[in-house]
Design an enzyme around this catalytic site. Structure first.
Site, short mmCIF file in Angstrom:
data_model
loop_
_atom_site.label_atom_id
_atom_site.label_comp_id
_atom_site.label_asym_id
_atom_site.label_seq_id
_atom_site.Cartn_x
_atom_site.Cartn_y
_atom_site.Cartn_z
CG ASP A 67 -0.34 -0.49 2.48
OD1 ASP A 67 0.89 -0.44 2.60
OD2 ASP A 67 -1.09 -0.93 3.37
CG ASN A 136 -9.27 -1.01 11.66
OD1 ASN A 136 -8.39 -1.75 11.22
ND2 ASN A 136 -9.66 0.08 11.02
CG HIS A 138 -6.12 -1.92 8.62
ND1 HIS A 138 -6.18 -0.55 8.83
CD2 HIS A 138 -4.82 -2.24 8.86
CE1 HIS A 138 -5.00 -0.09 9.16
NE2 HIS A 138 -4.15 -1.09 9.20
CD GLU A 143 -9.03 1.13 7.30
OE1 GLU A 143 -8.87 0.20 8.12
OE2 GLU A 143 -8.53 2.26 7.46
#
Ligand code: F6R
Length: 238
Positions: A67, A136, A138, A143
């Site tokens: 990413d 979270n 991810h 996400e």
């Protein structure tokens, strides 16, 4: 999914690096899938040490990163290109032309994403992918959501991710709101996946992994479906 406990960050880094070092020794032109963030820094350090000790060479190694923030220029010290150069590439004999990080300046994110996935496939697919995990859940910047995308794409970062990544910036307001990320299909195409689970606020993700259920609301749990995935967990979680 195999879950392996490490007594601390250093041991986790060594165990994960050992996977990369043995792959590179066996396959000197391996295709590596790389990540940024705090989780892999120690692992990259171990790989640099192995290179300096003459155990491995990166001369023919090829890589694709997961990413990149968007928009961002590669010379920005918050870019993931800059991170890779300073945490690994500059210290080894890799040919930077063989290292790919998503283009944080592309004017055509959709077209770029499709080409990125095609390039990975054309080069024979990723042999070994390293992943960190967000608080979270991810992976990459996929996400939590009711649906996840398969290919490399532009995504909006969730508030939880912006808050978690604010530690790298002067203030939370400076954290980019978007990123290009490999999708679940791009990640799952890797022949082998190593996950580093370390850092504050991730105990909930670890507990979800132990439940043995899968949910797109915690993308890391989907890794249960990959045929060769090992998660290294350190004492910050346990
Ligand atoms: C980074 C990436 C992210 C991070 C994750 C954990 O390239 O893809 O998914 O791995 O946000 O970040 P750290 O390691 O900083 O806790």
């Amino acid at each position: 999914m195999k879950i392996v406990h490490a007594k601390n960050y250093d041991e986790m880094s060594q165990k994960a690096a050992a996977e990369f070092i043995s792959l590179i020794a066996e396959k000197p032109d391996a295709l590596l899938g790389l990540a940024t963030g705090s989780s892999p820094v120690g692992m990259y350090q171990c790989m640099i040490e192995a290179y300096k000790a003459g155990k491995i060479s990166f001369k023919n190694i090829r890589s694709f990163n997961l990413d990149e923030y968007y928009p961002i220029t590669p010379d920005n010290d918050q870019s993931y290109r800059y991170f890779m150069d300073t945490n690994l590439f500059n210290a080894v004999d890799i040919d930077k032309n063989n290292t790919r990080v998503p283009d944080g300046q592309t004017k055509d994110p959709d077209g770029f994403g499709a080409k990125y996935d095609e390039a990975i496939a054309a080069e024979g697919g990723i042999d070994l992918q390293i992943l960190g995990v967000g608080p979270n859940g991810h992976i990459g910047f996929n996400e939590p959501d009711s649906e996840l995308l398969l290919g490399t794409h532009l995504t909006a970062l969730k508030e939880t991710t912006i808050a978690a990544n604010a530690r790298f910036f002067a203030s939370e307001a400076d954290v980019p709101r978007h990123a290009l990320t490999m999708g679940l299909g791009s990640i799952f195409a890797a022949k082998k996946i190593v996950v580093l689970l370390t850092g504050n606020g991730k105990k909930g993700v670890y507990e979800k992994l132990l439940e043995g259920k899968v949910s797109t609301e915690c993308p890391a749990t989907l890794l249960h479906l990959h045929p060769d995935c090992t998660v290294f967990v350190d004492d910050s979680i346990l």
